[in-house]
Design a protein around this motif. Structure first.
Motif, PDB file in Angstrom:
ATOM      1  N   ARG A 103      10.361   4.977   6.584  1.00 13.96           N
ATOM      2  CA  ARG A 103      10.875   3.772   7.244  1.00 13.96           C
ATOM      3  C   ARG A 103      11.859   3.091   6.323  1.00 13.96           C
ATOM      4  NH1 ARG A 103       6.546  -0.467   9.440  1.00 13.96           N
ATOM      5  NH2 ARG A 103       6.297  -0.824   7.232  1.00 13.96           N
ATOM      6  N   MET A 132      -0.790   5.710   9.559  1.00 16.87           N
ATOM      7  CA  MET A 132      -0.392   4.384  10.022  1.00 16.87           C
ATOM      8  C   MET A 132       0.586   4.462  11.203  1.00 16.87           C
ATOM      9  SD  MET A 132      -2.221   2.982   7.774  1.00 16.87           S
ATOM     10  CE  MET A 132      -2.013   1.231   7.662  1.00 16.87           C
ATOM     11  N   ALA A 134       2.609   1.813  12.886  1.00 22.82           N
ATOM     12  CA  ALA A 134       2.949   0.386  12.715  1.00 22.82           C
ATOM     13  C   ALA A 134       3.904  -0.076  13.813  1.00 22.82           C
ATOM     14  CB  ALA A 134       3.512   0.170  11.318  1.00 22.82           C
ATOM     15  N   GLY A 191       6.508  -5.721   8.588  1.00 28.40           N
ATOM     16  CA  GLY A 191       6.167  -4.504   9.330  1.00 28.40           C
ATOM     17  C   GLY A 191       4.870  -3.866   8.873  1.00 28.40           C
ATOM     18  N   TYR A 192       4.053  -4.599   8.102  1.00 28.66           N
ATOM     19  CA  TYR A 192       2.758  -4.055   7.674  1.00 28.66           C
ATOM     20  C   TYR A 192       1.660  -4.435   8.668  1.00 28.66           C
ATOM     21  CZ  TYR A 192       4.250  -1.954   3.395  1.00 28.66           C
ATOM     22  OH  TYR A 192       4.845  -1.110   2.504  1.00 28.66           O
ATOM     23  N   ILE A 193       0.721  -3.509   8.842  1.00 25.79           N
ATOM     24  CA  ILE A 193      -0.381  -3.743   9.777  1.00 25.79           C
ATOM     25  C   ILE A 193      -1.384  -4.713   9.142  1.00 25.79           C
ATOM     26  CG2 ILE A 193      -2.255  -2.657  11.064  1.00 25.79           C
ATOM     27  CD1 ILE A 193      -0.631  -0.054  11.081  1.00 25.79           C
ATOM     28  N   GLY A 198      -2.799  -1.820   3.627  1.00 28.49           N
ATOM     29  CA  GLY A 198      -1.669  -1.802   2.689  1.00 28.49           C
ATOM     30  C   GLY A 198      -0.789  -0.600   2.955  1.00 28.49           C
ATOM     31  N   ASP A 199      -0.168  -0.079   1.901  1.00 27.66           N
ATOM     32  CA  ASP A 199       0.747   1.060   2.042  1.00 27.66           C
ATOM     33  C   ASP A 199      -0.035   2.360   1.848  1.00 27.66           C
ATOM     34  OD1 ASP A 199       4.117   1.605   1.407  1.00 27.66           O
ATOM     35  OD2 ASP A 199       2.612   3.206   1.246  1.00 27.66           O
ATOM     36  N   ALA A 200      -0.197   3.115   2.920  1.00 30.66           N
ATOM     37  CA  ALA A 200      -1.057   4.308   2.885  1.00 30.66           C
ATOM     38  C   ALA A 200      -0.521   5.361   1.922  1.00 30.66           C
ATOM     39  CB  ALA A 200      -1.187   4.888   4.289  1.00 30.66           C
ATOM     40  N   GLY A 201       0.787   5.502   1.820  1.00 29.95           N
ATOM     41  CA  GLY A 201       1.376   6.486   0.899  1.00 29.95           C
ATOM     42  C   GLY A 201       1.127   6.066  -0.542  1.00 29.95           C
TER      43      GLY A 201
HETATM   44  N1  URA Z   1       3.051   1.891   6.624  1.00 31.43           N
HETATM   45  C1  URA Z   1       1.972   1.698   5.825  1.00 31.43           C
HETATM   46  O1  URA Z   1       1.713   2.501   4.921  1.00 31.43           O
HETATM   47  N2  URA Z   1       1.198   0.620   6.022  1.00 31.43           N
HETATM   48  C2  URA Z   1       1.453  -0.286   6.994  1.00 31.43           C
HETATM   49  O2  URA Z   1       0.700  -1.261   7.142  1.00 31.43           O
HETATM   50  C3  URA Z   1       2.577  -0.067   7.812  1.00 31.43           C
HETATM   51  C4  URA Z   1       3.345   1.032   7.611  1.00 31.43           C
END
Ligand code: URA
Ligand code: PRP
Length: 208
Positions: A103, A132, A134, A191-193, A198-201
């Motif tokens: 993204r 995710m 989102a 744009g985060y859920i 958090g950031d899954a990656g």
């Molecule tokens: N991507 C993520 O890793 N976490 C989110 O909350 C949204 C997009």
């Protein structure tokens, strides 16, 4: 929401709670992603086609079933990578086709950067793997790629979805069932859920 399946399995709910925790370190986070993915894939594949066959046990001949469908696992890089092993353990003859999409941080639009799909589809059902969902941009772009490739049956298997992303994927691709461990409340201004994880990656790869 039609074609949306949220797991209510106690193991999924328990593991998801641990996954969300900001105290969960990358090693444990990866284990949980793998375990939850297997449980979700088990539920998502309940309608796979089978055909009757015969099997010889040590005692006698009896009836059994063969899987009729050739499965493709399609992880969206990067975060979808961590979902592969847990699903693959259940269906070891599945093919794995990677799609690279990230993204754009400013626009939140998906940017495609890797795709090595062969010219003709080699599988009859594709399971898109991405923890995710989102805005839904990455999932929609991946389904677009797979449909252009000729994939006929596609399912999305994720861990957490936002209502915005679910609506978008359902609007653009109503034929794609969505399997999640949780449908969360909303997206924040980045744009985060929320509440999310958090950031899954970053949480899997220790890059946050
Ligand atoms: N991507 C993520 O890793 N976490 C989110 O909350 C949204 C997009
Ligand atoms: C994350 C996630 C999805 C995407 C979801 O990937 O793994 O692919 O965001 O967001 P969307 O529904 O708004 O498109 P990210 O862009 O952070 O890339 P990464 O996995 O390479 O870190």
């Amino acid at each position: 929401m039609p074609n949306l399946f949220i797991s209510s399995h106690p193991l999924v709910l328990h593991k998801l709670t641990k996954l969300r925790s900001n105290k969960t370190e990358p090693k444990k986070f990866r284990e949980l992603v793998r375990e939850i993915s297997g449980l979700l894939a088990y539920e998502a594949t309940a309608d796979l086609a089978i055909r009757p066959c015969s099997v010889q046990t040590p005692l006698t001949q009896t009836d059994g079933f063969d899987l009729q469908e050739k499965i493709g696992l399609v992880p969206i890089l990067r975060a979808g990578l961590g979902m592969v092993e847990g699903v693959w353990e259940l269906m070891p003859s599945a093919e794995v086709w990677h799609i690279g999409i990230y993204r754009d941080e400013q626009t939140l639009k998906p940017v495609e950067y890797y795709n090595k799909l062969p010219t003709e589809p080699t599988v009859s059902v594709c399971l898109i793997l991405d923890p995710m969902l989102a805005t839904g941009g990455s999932a929609v772009a991946t389904v677009d790629v797979l449909k252009r490739w000729g994939a006929k049956k596609i399912k999305f298997v994720g861990i957490i979805g936002a209502p915005e992303g679910v609506r978008k994927l359902q609007q653009v691709h109503p034929d794609v069932p969505i399997h999640l461990a949780a449908l969360d409340d909303h997206l924040n201004e980045h744009g985060y859920i929320v509440p999310g994880l958090g950031d899954a990656g970053d949480r899997q790869f220790g890059t946050g």
